[in-house]
Design a protein around this motif. Structure first.
Motif, PDB file in Angstrom:
ATOM      1  N   TYR A 166      23.951   4.213 -30.610  1.00 62.15           N
ATOM      2  CA  TYR A 166      22.923   2.885 -30.338  1.00 62.15           C
ATOM      3  C   TYR A 166      22.081   3.849 -30.718  1.00 62.15           C
ATOM      4  CZ  TYR A 166      27.493   0.295 -28.267  1.00 62.15           C
ATOM      5  OH  TYR A 166      28.612  -0.464 -28.322  1.00 62.15           O
ATOM      6  N   ASP A 167      21.605   2.423 -32.199  1.00 61.83           N
ATOM      7  CA  ASP A 167      20.074   2.532 -32.821  1.00 61.83           C
ATOM      8  C   ASP A 167      18.877   2.327 -31.234  1.00 61.83           C
ATOM      9  OD1 ASP A 167      20.632   1.108 -35.290  1.00 61.83           O
ATOM     10  OD2 ASP A 167      21.824   3.147 -34.593  1.00 61.83           O
ATOM     11  N   THR A 168      18.936   2.070 -30.439  1.00 64.86           N
ATOM     12  CA  THR A 168      17.980   1.635 -29.373  1.00 64.86           C
ATOM     13  C   THR A 168      17.171   2.978 -28.949  1.00 64.86           C
ATOM     14  OG1 THR A 168      18.195  -0.585 -28.740  1.00 64.86           O
ATOM     15  CG2 THR A 168      16.708   0.544 -27.012  1.00 64.86           C
ATOM     16  N   PRO A 169      15.784   3.233 -28.841  1.00 61.31           N
ATOM     17  CA  PRO A 169      15.387   4.935 -28.927  1.00 61.31           C
ATOM     18  C   PRO A 169      15.404   4.591 -26.753  1.00 61.31           C
ATOM     19  CG  PRO A 169      14.164   3.339 -29.584  1.00 61.31           C
ATOM     20  CD  PRO A 169      14.997   2.967 -29.837  1.00 61.31           C
ATOM     21  N   ILE A 170      15.247   5.370 -26.111  1.00 61.35           N
ATOM     22  CA  ILE A 170      15.029   5.427 -24.874  1.00 61.35           C
ATOM     23  C   ILE A 170      14.035   7.330 -24.597  1.00 61.35           C
ATOM     24  CG2 ILE A 170      16.786   6.328 -23.642  1.00 61.35           C
ATOM     25  CD1 ILE A 170      15.564   4.851 -21.112  1.00 61.35           C
ATOM     26  N   ASN A 171      12.575   6.493 -24.361  1.00 62.64           N
ATOM     27  CA  ASN A 171      12.663   7.958 -23.612  1.00 62.64           C
ATOM     28  C   ASN A 171      12.372   8.229 -22.204  1.00 62.64           C
ATOM     29  OD1 ASN A 171      10.656   9.044 -26.122  1.00 62.64           O
ATOM     30  ND2 ASN A 171       8.783   7.729 -25.008  1.00 62.64           N
ATOM     31  N   PRO A 172      13.422   8.882 -22.246  1.00 61.43           N
ATOM     32  CA  PRO A 172      14.061   9.442 -20.560  1.00 61.43           C
ATOM     33  C   PRO A 172      12.863   9.392 -19.594  1.00 61.43           C
ATOM     34  CG  PRO A 172      15.080  10.740 -21.563  1.00 61.43           C
ATOM     35  CD  PRO A 172      13.839   9.531 -22.556  1.00 61.43           C
ATOM     36  N   GLY A 173      12.615  10.435 -20.143  1.00 55.96           N
ATOM     37  CA  GLY A 173      11.292  11.692 -19.110  1.00 55.96           C
ATOM     38  C   GLY A 173      11.936  13.039 -18.572  1.00 55.96           C
ATOM     39  N   LYS A 174      10.670  13.447 -18.106  1.00 53.97           N
ATOM     40  CA  LYS A 174      11.510  14.876 -17.890  1.00 53.97           C
ATOM     41  C   LYS A 174      11.464  15.049 -16.287  1.00 53.97           C
ATOM     42  CE  LYS A 174      11.993  18.136 -21.852  1.00 53.97           C
ATOM     43  NZ  LYS A 174      11.462  17.144 -22.696  1.00 53.97           N
ATOM     44  N   LYS A 175       9.757  14.692 -16.060  1.00 52.72           N
ATOM     45  CA  LYS A 175       9.424  14.233 -14.328  1.00 52.72           C
ATOM     46  C   LYS A 175       9.093  12.964 -14.187  1.00 52.72           C
ATOM     47  CE  LYS A 175       7.770  18.822 -13.166  1.00 52.72           C
ATOM     48  NZ  LYS A 175       8.358  19.394 -11.827  1.00 52.72           N
ATOM     49  N   VAL A 176      10.712  12.013 -13.684  1.00 58.01           N
ATOM     50  CA  VAL A 176      10.373  10.329 -13.340  1.00 58.01           C
ATOM     51  C   VAL A 176       9.941  10.301 -12.214  1.00 58.01           C
ATOM     52  CG1 VAL A 176      11.820   8.581 -13.788  1.00 58.01           C
ATOM     53  CG2 VAL A 176      11.423  10.540 -15.415  1.00 58.01           C
ATOM     54  N   ALA A 177       8.862   9.760 -11.782  1.00 58.76           N
ATOM     55  CA  ALA A 177       9.086   8.155 -10.272  1.00 58.76           C
ATOM     56  C   ALA A 177       9.073   7.330 -10.618  1.00 58.76           C
ATOM     57  CB  ALA A 177       7.035   8.883  -9.714  1.00 58.76           C
ATOM     58  N   VAL A 178      10.203   6.719  -9.705  1.00 60.61           N
ATOM     59  CA  VAL A 178      10.470   5.448  -9.767  1.00 60.61           C
ATOM     60  C   VAL A 178       9.428   4.792  -8.145  1.00 60.61           C
ATOM     61  CG1 VAL A 178      12.552   3.814  -9.695  1.00 60.61           C
ATOM     62  CG2 VAL A 178      12.639   5.609 -10.562  1.00 60.61           C
ATOM     63  N   ILE A 179       9.056   3.391  -8.826  1.00 58.73           N
ATOM     64  CA  ILE A 179       8.481   2.885  -7.439  1.00 58.73           C
ATOM     65  C   ILE A 179       8.954   2.209  -7.250  1.00 58.73           C
ATOM     66  CG2 ILE A 179       6.101   2.409  -6.579  1.00 58.73           C
ATOM     67  CD1 ILE A 179       5.760   4.732  -8.416  1.00 58.73           C
ATOM     68  N   GLY A 180       9.289   1.778  -6.004  1.00 57.63           N
ATOM     69  CA  GLY A 180      10.397   1.066  -5.265  1.00 57.63           C
ATOM     70  C   GLY A 180      11.425   1.483  -4.216  1.00 57.63           C
ATOM     71  N   GLY A 181      11.847   0.285  -3.081  1.00 59.44           N
ATOM     72  CA  GLY A 181      13.525   0.958  -2.991  1.00 59.44           C
ATOM     73  C   GLY A 181      14.651  -0.168  -2.551  1.00 59.44           C
ATOM     74  N   GLY A 182      14.330  -1.068  -3.971  1.00 53.65           N
ATOM     75  CA  GLY A 182      15.950  -1.544  -3.617  1.00 53.65           C
ATOM     76  C   GLY A 182      17.020  -0.924  -4.798  1.00 53.65           C
ATOM     77  N   ASN A 183      18.273  -2.275  -4.636  1.00 53.13           N
ATOM     78  CA  ASN A 183      19.262  -1.309  -5.223  1.00 53.13           C
ATOM     79  C   ASN A 183      17.933  -1.150  -7.649  1.00 53.13           C
ATOM     80  OD1 ASN A 183      20.976  -1.617  -3.879  1.00 53.13           O
ATOM     81  ND2 ASN A 183      21.098  -3.719  -4.251  1.00 53.13           N
ATOM     82  N   VAL A 184      17.420  -1.558  -7.838  1.00 51.09           N
ATOM     83  CA  VAL A 184      17.460  -1.765  -9.079  1.00 51.09           C
ATOM     84  C   VAL A 184      16.593  -0.221  -9.366  1.00 51.09           C
ATOM     85  CG1 VAL A 184      15.728  -2.691 -10.933  1.00 51.09           C
ATOM     86  CG2 VAL A 184      17.295  -4.178  -9.459  1.00 51.09           C
ATOM     87  N   ALA A 185      15.626  -0.381  -8.149  1.00 51.47           N
ATOM     88  CA  ALA A 185      14.862   0.578  -8.249  1.00 51.47           C
ATOM     89  C   ALA A 185      15.687   2.107  -7.847  1.00 51.47           C
ATOM     90  CB  ALA A 185      13.945   1.619  -6.827  1.00 51.47           C
ATOM     91  N   MET A 186      17.083   1.934  -7.099  1.00 50.93           N
ATOM     92  CA  MET A 186      18.470   3.602  -7.356  1.00 50.93           C
ATOM     93  C   MET A 186      18.276   3.414  -8.798  1.00 50.93           C
ATOM     94  SD  MET A 186      18.131   4.381  -4.290  1.00 50.93           S
ATOM     95  CE  MET A 186      16.421   3.556  -3.854  1.00 50.93           C
ATOM     96  N   ASP A 187      19.166   1.749  -9.501  1.00 52.63           N
ATOM     97  CA  ASP A 187      19.830   2.194 -10.533  1.00 52.63           C
ATOM     98  C   ASP A 187      18.497   2.801 -11.525  1.00 52.63           C
ATOM     99  OD1 ASP A 187      21.004  -1.819 -10.264  1.00 52.63           O
ATOM    100  OD2 ASP A 187      21.844   0.879  -9.409  1.00 52.63           O
ATOM    101  N   ALA A 188      17.587   2.619 -11.704  1.00 57.11           N
ATOM    102  CA  ALA A 188      16.676   3.358 -12.307  1.00 57.11           C
ATOM    103  C   ALA A 188      16.032   4.731 -12.378  1.00 57.11           C
ATOM    104  CB  ALA A 188      15.312   2.812 -12.150  1.00 57.11           C
ATOM    105  N   ALA A 189      16.326   4.606 -11.074  1.00 56.03           N
ATOM    106  CA  ALA A 189      16.326   6.758 -10.877  1.00 56.03           C
ATOM    107  C   ALA A 189      17.638   7.080 -11.055  1.00 56.03           C
ATOM    108  CB  ALA A 189      16.511   6.673  -9.522  1.00 56.03           C
ATOM    109  N   ARG A 190      18.968   6.897 -10.946  1.00 56.59           N
ATOM    110  CA  ARG A 190      19.785   7.918 -11.012  1.00 56.59           C
ATOM    111  C   ARG A 190      20.291   7.405 -12.748  1.00 56.59           C
ATOM    112  NH1 ARG A 190      23.887   4.701  -7.435  1.00 56.59           N
ATOM    113  NH2 ARG A 190      25.588   6.860  -8.251  1.00 56.59           N
ATOM    114  N   THR A 191      19.792   6.523 -13.590  1.00 54.02           N
ATOM    115  CA  THR A 191      19.544   6.089 -14.890  1.00 54.02           C
ATOM    116  C   THR A 191      19.038   7.504 -14.900  1.00 54.02           C
ATOM    117  OG1 THR A 191      20.459   3.646 -15.150  1.00 54.02           O
ATOM    118  CG2 THR A 191      19.454   5.448 -16.953  1.00 54.02           C
ATOM    119  N   ALA A 192      17.704   7.856 -15.077  1.00 52.25           N
ATOM    120  CA  ALA A 192      16.813   8.993 -15.463  1.00 52.25           C
ATOM    121  C   ALA A 192      17.251  10.024 -15.448  1.00 52.25           C
ATOM    122  CB  ALA A 192      15.547   8.821 -14.816  1.00 52.25           C
TER     123      ALA A 192
END
Lengths: 459, 296
Positions: free
Chosen positions: A272-298
């Protein structure tokens, strides 16, 4: 079999799954499902049903699973829920049906969610389709938004003979089911697309790429395009930022952006064409389901990930299973910690984040203990990516382009609890667009109520 | 699917396409943009609307190939179709809400840089249709990159074309022309609208600030959804963070933080991309346009 304990459900090994986007939970097979269903006490006064926002006849379908009559189990669930394959996977059962399970008082609650998922998956794999025996009643309803509330409302109305058109702003229907919840929790092709196909099979039309409020207004849908009523299921898609210094630097994303790139635009897939800069050292700010989703995706995109949350573990709003899975996968939880400033290098790229430790003080308006900064406890986290996952609020586009639609101070549309009726005749609303960000099942419940409300209004 | 009725090459790597998009054509106004996708795996690409025909139900877009996605789009021909075409997005140009009678007392100066000529055109055309003649400056790299000249001449009051290398009309940057018109020729303007590469808009605004000429710019940040959902397009205007897709794309140019906007545009530029731009642009590659992150 120990009647007090849940039959364990098979999951992908944490190390393996941290590198792929396949579903983490593999679900029960027939044997496991029947054994788990046998644990049900078939209570005379079932509490589980009261815990369900759409009042599924839980003892009813569980009994059918016990009897290995899965088709009947599916029929029972379908009476109340339009998207069981979705809910079985994403509902916070621990605070709904399973939270009220009587078996759960002395032992472990019946795994109602996993059983619902089993039945829904079985029905899909065995080609069970909703009945198409409907007589059109000649009335047209427009549904705005193809997320869980819109899909549910559309399905219920179609079953009652209405000609329904769903207008979706994005290029793919599903709302949070496609852009918000990752593939490894809710497969898009295997599960979501099939549920949506069922709606099309019922005669529902879905028009994508239409932004109501821009290309056409609700007023025009009613006065010029012949719709007799409108349901607003536009969700709560507006992201929140902290407003701290450095938040506009390269490498700071809203969770919406990060997840939309990965989930909807499939940036995790090279084809797929859309890029993402996944990062190597990531911090997700927040504690809800969306934060978990973002963290586990990263994490799956190759990063070392920390969750930064200002309260303690007890207050984490995320679903228990997601927190558990996140920890198993190696995500670090920096609790009682809050960002203060995002630091950048000379080119404007994130290279760190100044944080401060917190402690819990007196409860605030939500009843949760208020986090308070501990002076002098600042420290710097070395990072290249920060994902803000602080919650979302309703987009004011619809309310600002529709005459006479009252909203509350959080931009939520004011709608009647039982019928979904708004201050504008013929216009109904439900889900996150009314309540602010909540859950899939609550949105579905609201879609159900509104379908009933619209039917009464047009009868 | 959104059928392409016409596909024209305007200049090297600059394409014009007329697309059938009934809902967009019916409701769009100058200043707004669309988001297009070539196919199932394509990126969502934002493009400001160049023209529209409400009767025929068509919208015209102009784009430059700057990467893989636009290169893919460039291969589409009349008869092909875009898989997705969403709009109109963004807030229309301010003047579309004003009373034409008041507008007739305003003197507009439009400054179009390169492919920025495309979004300038519908604005000038709208004013022309409402009895207002605007002055337009078109600046391009060289003669071959001057686009929509005839179309613009038909709707503009005075048209001034300038090229970087002097191969057509005059030699100079658009800022040289502004300076000439305002300082040397003492022409008066009430408002300036500048659309083009970020670096061009930045320098135009720097000049117009000195000249006390209010200026509106149209920003083209990175976007994903275009409806206010993700914040990828956030820009700083004055001391506030705004989303270009729902608050813009037009903003008061004197308040926009262009340096930040240019930095954010480089988010997905790769080493390879930068190298390619330096190689194709050769000695004219001076960087600073915000497209590759080359030195200023």
């Amino acid at each position: 079999m120990d009647a007090m304990k849940k039959i364990p459900v098979r999951e992908q090994d944490p190390k393996e799954r941290a590198a792929n986007f396949e579903e983490v939970c593999l679900g029960y097979n027939e044997e496991e499902a029947v054994m788990e269903a046998s644990r049900c006490l078939t209570c005379k006064n079932p509490q589980c049903v009261q815990g369900c926002p759409v009042s599924i006849d839980i003892p009813g379908f569980v009994q059918k699973v016990k009897e290995q009559d899965f088709a009947s189990a599916s029929a029972i669930i379908s009476e109340s829920s339009a998207l069981p394959a979705v809910c079985g996977r994403v509902c916070p059962q621990e605070s709904q049906c399973e939270g009220k399970c009587i078996r759960g008082i002395k032992g472990e609650a019946i795994a109602i969610g996993k059983l619902e998922r089993f039945v829904a998956d079985w029905a899909r794999e065995n080609g069970i389709k909703p009945s198409l025996d409907v007589t059109p009643n000649g009335k047209k309803v427009a549904v705005i938004g193809s997320g869980p509330s819109g899909l549910t409302c559309a399905g219920d109305l179609a079953r009652k003979g209405y000609a329904v058109t769903i207008f979706e702003a994005l290029h793919e229907p599903g709302g949070v089911l496609v852009y918000g919840i990752p593939e490894f929790r809710l497969p898009k092709q295997k599960v979501v697309a099939k549920e949506i196909d069922n709606l099309r099979a019922m005669g529902v039309t879905i028009e994508t790429d239409v932004v109501v409020g821009k290309a056409v207004t609700i007023d025009e849908l009613l006065s010029e395009e012949g719709f007799d009523a409108v349901f607003i299921g536009t969700g709560a898609g507006l992201p929140k930022f902290m407003g701290i210094p450095g938040e506009t630097a390269n490498g700071v994303y809203s969770a919406n952006e990060y997840l939309t790139r990965s989930n909807l635009m499939k940036a995790f897939d090279e084809s797929y064409d859309t890029p993402i800069n996944p990062g190597k050292k990531v911090a997700v700010i927040g504690g809800g389901n969306v934060a978990m989703d973002a963290a586990r995706t990263a994490l799956r995109l190759g990063a070392d990930v920390s969750i930064v949350y200002r309260r303690s573990e007890e207050e984490l709003p995320a679903r228990v299973e997601e927190v558990h899975h996140a920890k198993e996968e190696g995500i670090v939880f920096e609790l009682l910690t809050n960002p203060v400033e995002i630091l950048t290098d000379e080119n404007g790229w994130v290279n760190g984040m100044k944080c401060i430790r917190m402690e819990l003080g007196e409860p605030d308006a939500s009843g949760r203990r208020r986090p308070v900064e501990i002076p002098g406890s600042e420290f710097v986290m070395e990072l290249d990516t920060v994902i803000m996952s602080l919650g979302t609020s309703p987009n004011p586009l619809i309310s600002s382009t529709t005459d006479g639609l009252d909203i509350n101070k959080r931009q939520g549309i004011i709608a009647d609890d039982e019928s979904g009726a708004t201050s504008r005749k013929g216009v109904f609303a439900g889900g996150d667009a009314v309540t602010g960000a909540a859950t899939v099942i609550l949105a579905m419940g609201a879609g159900k109520c509104a379908a009933k409300g619209i039917d009464e209004y047009l009868s | 699917m959104f059928q392409i009725l016409q596909s024209t090459v305007l200049a090297d790597n600059i394409y014009l396409m007329v697309v059938e998009a009934k809902r967009v054509a019916k409701s769009c106004l100058p200043g707004q943009f669309v988001i297009v996708r070539a196919d199932e795996v394509g990126e969502r690409i934002p493009l400001t609307i160049c023209d529209y025909d409400r009767e025929k139900g068509t919208v015209t877009i102009v784009f430059q190939t700057v990467g893989a996605s636009t290169a893919k789009m460039a291969k589409l021909k009349a008869g092909d179709a875009f898989r997705d075409f969403t709009g109109p997005l963004g807030v229309p140009s301010e003047f579309t809400k004003e009373d034409p009678a008041t507008l007739r007392n305003k003197k507009f100066l439009f400054v179009a840089g390169g492919v920025g000529t495309a979004p300038v055109y519908p604005q000038v055309k709208w004013l022309h249709e409402h009895g207002i003649e605007a002055d337009v400056i078109i600046g391009a790299k060289s003669k071959d990159f001057v686009i929509l000249e005839e179309e613009m001449k038909a709707v503009a009051g005075n048209l001034f074309v300038t090229t970087d290398d002097g191969s057509y009309c005059r030699r100079g940057l658009v800022t040289d022309v502004i300076s000439d018109l305002v300082r040397d020729q003492h022409r008066h303007y009430d408002v300036c609208v500048a659309i083009g590469p970020m670096i061009m808009m930045k320098f135009v605004c720097r000049l117009t600030k000195e000249l006390n000429l209010p200026t509106i710019v149209s920003l083209n940040p990175i976007m994903v959804d275009g409806t206010g959902m993700c914040g990828a397009c956030r820009v700083i205007v004055g001391d506030e963070v705004k989303f270009a897709c729902v608050d813009g794309p037009e903003f008061d140019g004197h308040l926009v933080d262009f340096d930040l906007a240019m930095k954010r545009q480089q988010l997905y530029k790769t080493q390879e991309g930068r190298a390619m731009l330096a190689w194709t642009e050769k000695e004219t590659h001076h960087g600073g346009c915000g497209h590759c992150g080359g030195e200023n």
